[in-house]
Design a protein around this motif. Structure first.
Motif, mmCIF file in Angstrom:
data_model
loop_
_atom_site.group_PDB
_atom_site.id
_atom_site.type_symbol
_atom_site.label_atom_id
_atom_site.label_comp_id
_atom_site.label_asym_id
_atom_site.label_seq_id
_atom_site.Cartn_x
_atom_site.Cartn_y
_atom_site.Cartn_z
ATOM 1 N N ALA A 159 0.843 -1.215 0.000
ATOM 2 C CA ALA A 159 0.000 0.000 0.000
ATOM 3 C C ALA A 159 0.867 1.249 0.000
ATOM 4 N N ILE A 160 1.915 1.273 0.831
ATOM 5 C CA ILE A 160 2.800 2.458 0.896
ATOM 6 C C ILE A 160 3.508 2.655 -0.449
ATOM 7 N N LEU A 161 3.971 1.543 -1.024
ATOM 8 C CA LEU A 161 4.663 1.620 -2.326
ATOM 9 C C LEU A 161 3.755 2.256 -3.374
ATOM 10 N N ILE A 162 2.478 1.840 -3.352
ATOM 11 C CA ILE A 162 1.542 2.376 -4.338
ATOM 12 C C ILE A 162 1.263 3.862 -4.074
ATOM 13 N N LEU A 163 1.108 4.208 -2.755
ATOM 14 C CA LEU A 163 0.782 5.586 -2.407
ATOM 15 C C LEU A 163 1.961 6.532 -2.638
ATOM 16 N N ASN A 164 3.170 6.069 -2.212
ATOM 17 C CA ASN A 164 4.351 6.925 -2.373
ATOM 18 C C ASN A 164 5.579 6.042 -2.474
ATOM 19 N N PHE A 165 6.202 5.994 -3.637
ATOM 20 C CA PHE A 165 7.283 5.056 -3.898
ATOM 21 C C PHE A 165 8.468 5.288 -2.964
ATOM 22 N N LYS A 166 8.806 6.594 -2.690
ATOM 23 C CA LYS A 166 9.962 6.903 -1.836
ATOM 24 C C LYS A 166 9.777 6.342 -0.425
ATOM 25 N N LEU A 167 8.565 6.593 0.088
ATOM 26 C CA LEU A 167 8.298 6.078 1.443
ATOM 27 C C LEU A 167 8.360 4.541 1.471
ATOM 28 N N GLY A 168 7.906 3.947 0.391
ATOM 29 C CA GLY A 168 7.964 2.490 0.253
ATOM 30 C C GLY A 168 9.403 2.012 0.344
ATOM 31 N N CYS A 169 10.310 2.768 -0.315
ATOM 32 C CA CYS A 169 11.733 2.400 -0.300
ATOM 33 C C CYS A 169 12.307 2.512 1.109
ATOM 34 N N ILE A 170 11.906 3.567 1.842
ATOM 35 C CA ILE A 170 12.395 3.716 3.230
ATOM 36 C C ILE A 170 11.971 2.489 4.048
ATOM 37 N N LEU A 171 10.712 2.141 3.839
ATOM 38 C CA LEU A 171 10.181 0.974 4.564
ATOM 39 C C LEU A 171 10.967 -0.283 4.201
#
Ligand SMILES: Nc1ncnc2c1ncn2[C@@H]1O[C@H](COP(=O)(O)OP(=O)(O)O)[C@@H](O)[C@H]1O
Ligand SMILES: [Mg+2]
Length: 584
Positions: A159-171
């Protein structure tokens, strides 16, 4: 199945028990992913509202109602799906534990008696009860929460990756750090869990010892000493448990909280205070919400490492038991009709401690052999070997000219019977204890009782043959136990009957009854009587005197008296009970 897999890691072998349920587990995974997606949709819906609020976008009341209804129904459905997956998982784990317990029981029942000599009852009970419970926890708690948390963390990540790729990468970069923290926790917690397990086993063993030896403890006033020992064991357990709690409290939770706070600080610093321009406030809210949700599954998984470690240790113990070689029998199912016994050059040791040495004798069919000798001379061992309770090490035992090794369990148990030195009883009626689940009619029991003149003996119990005994037949006298034990054995009309000190510790009345029974069955059954009281064996066709595992005298009562050897000494000691120097 387990015999083939003994080289497998215990965990892999345990997981194999779940293989028959693979379809259900697949269904559980679908339920888990569906419910996780529904659950994490909540913060996304809220983030939509937040974004609209900051962007000052008007949402139509129609959309608001739809979103609220979706939110509520998703949370509701998610709860229902979780309940179903929990129910399914519990069914699977209970079935697995049931299968393991049945396998353990089956293996225990097939162990040779020699195997039990080397086992501690407390440890065996601990394997059957505690270790299987740990396996249940492995499936119900650890694997279930592993699958649940993989679905939850996985869907949050997507879900985070879809919403915001950068935040997905941090995760994404967060995962190796989380993995490292969990490994660190594991490193310190494993020795503690091992110690914990040993403490529990020690307490179990201790209680078993105390309960079994209660009469000695009370008689010799050892209560204080045992209380103190229990206090030490309990305190040891308490300390180890505290160490575990401290580790969890000081290491796991603070480290994870620290990590998540650091990440939030980094995000805020990196993007500056003006975060809303780089990403929506709604997305930031979703990210913080997910970060908060992330710590609980991880703590849950790390805390449940103990279950994983314990179940590997429990699995090792269970598989050790399941892999023990079971008692082997031959394939000769023919009944033993004559009851002729031949023992040739029999030598036997318990754990390299020699007990019987080159024993040879033969018992013609339907004759009466008596075995005498001082305590520890090997009489019971010899009887157990003829019963087939221990495997033959050296020499031969032939029954009806057939080697005992070739006889099947069926033919041995139906034709050779033993009245033991200390007969066991169950907390059931006298009738149940006589029949012992065999296909023997009540009429048959009464006819045996009548032929042995034991009807008045049975009727002397408050409810006759249907009187209930307590556990182990605790309230029966030794004589009553011996007589019931006789009836239990004779209802199956064995061809060979062994009596092991059946006349020890009984009064004259019971001895008379037993002598009458022996007289009644003398010419219909081959009798092997191990006797302490020589008055029971005066009519024996042959008497063997065993001394330090060897036969030192052989003959009838009269011939042995004439030869004035050990038997002669024993007989006169018993007769006059004094004035005789009885030296071995
Ligand atoms: N299960 C066992 N494991 C190891 N040693 C045993 C076992 N049973 C008996 N012994 C030993 O074997 C010897 C003979 O015992 P047993 O056959 O019971 O003698 P008896 O019946 O003549 O008194 C004794 O020294 C006893 O300590
Ligand atoms: Mg004995």
């Amino acid at each position: 199945m387990c015999k083939k897999n003994y080289t497998l890691h215990p965990l892999k072998r345990l997981l194999r028990y779940a293989f028959p349920f693979r379809k259900k587990i697949f269904l559980i995974c679908i339920l888990l992913w569906t419910s996780s997606i529904m659950e994490i949709s909540g913060p996304i819906i809220i983030s939509y509202f937040i974004d609209c609020f900051f962007s000052e976008i008007q949402i139509s009341s129609h959309i608001i109602v739809v979103l609220i209804l979706t939110f509520i129904s998703f949370q509701f459905l998610s709860a229902i799906l979780r309940y179903h997956q929990m129910f399914l998982f519990s069914t699977i784990s209970l079935s697995i534990v049931k299968t393991i317990r049945i396998e353990i029981m089956r293996t225990l029942l097939k162990q040779p008696l020699s195997w039990f000599d080397a086992q501690s009852t407390g440890k065996l009970i601990s394997i059957v009860v505690n270790d299987t419970e740990v396996i249940k926890d492995l499936f119900t708690h650890f694997i279930s929460s592993l699958l649940k948390n993989i679905a939850l963390v996985g869907s949050m990540f997507i879900a985070i990756l879809i919403l915001n790729f950068k935040l997905g990468c941090i995760l994404f970069f967060l995962f190796p750090i989380l993995f490292y923290i969990m490994r660190l926790y594991q490193y310190y917690s494993i020795p503690i869990f091992r110690k914990l397990r040993t403490c529990v086993a020690n307490i179990n063993n201790f209680f078993n010892e105390v309960i079994q030896n209660m009469s000695i403890i009370q008689q010799f006033q050892q209560q204080k000493r045992f209380r103190e020992k229990l206090y030490i064991l309990g305190y040891e357990h308490f300390q180890v448990r505290m160490k575990n709690l401290k580790l969890e409290g000081f290491l796991l939770r603070p480290l994870l909280s620290l990590l998540f706070s650091l990440i939030l600080c980094i995000i805020l610093l990196f993007f500056g205070l003006n975060t809303s321009k780089i990403m929506g406030v709604g997305i930031l809210y979703t990210f913080i919400n997910y970060l908060g949700r992330l710590s609980e599954p991880l703590i849950e998984l790390a805390a449940q490492q103990s279950i994983l470690q314990q179940s590997i240790a429990s699995g090792e113990r269970i598989f050790y038991l399941l892999d023990c070689p079971i008692q082997r029998y031959g394939n000769d199912h023919r009944k033993i009709l004559q009851g002729k016994v031949e023992v040739k050059n029999l030598t036997f040791s318990y754990h390299k401690n020699p007990i019987l040495n080159q024993i040879s004798f033969s018992i013609p069919e339907k004759s009466f052999l008596a075995l005498v000798g001082k305590t520890g001379s090997g009489k019971t061992t010899l009887a157990n070997l003829i019963m087939g309770h221990y495997p033959i090490q050296e020499g031969h035992i032939l029954i009806d000219n057939r080697s005992i090794k070739t006889l099947s369990k069926y033919s041995m148990r139906n034709s050779i019977a033993m009245v033991q030195q200390e007969p066991c009883f169950m907390a059931k009626t006298i009738y149940d204890n006589i029949v012992l689940g065999r296909n023997i009619s009540e009429k048959k029991v009464w006819s045996i009782l009548s032929s042995l003149d034991l009807i008045s003996f049975i009727n002397s119990f408050p409810k006759g043959i249907f009187s209930k005994l307590d556990e182990y037949g605790n309230r029966l006298s030794m004589g009553q136990k011996q007589l019931l034990s006789f009836v239990r054995v004779l209802v199956s009309e064995p061809s060979i009957l062994i009596l092991d000190e059946a006349t020890a510790n009984i009064d004259a009345d019971i001895e008379q009854k037993i002598n009458y029974i022996l007289y009644k069955i003398k010419n219909t059954t081959t009798l092997i009587v191990i006797a302490h009281r020589l008055s029971t064996i005066l009519n024996a066709d042959q008497i063997l005197v065993l001394h330090h595992g060897k036969i030192i005298e052989k003959g009838t009562h009269q011939s042995l008296l004439r030869s004035k050897g050990k038997y002669y000494q024993m007989y006169y000691i018993q007769k006059y009970d004094k004035n005789f120097s009885y030296t071995y």
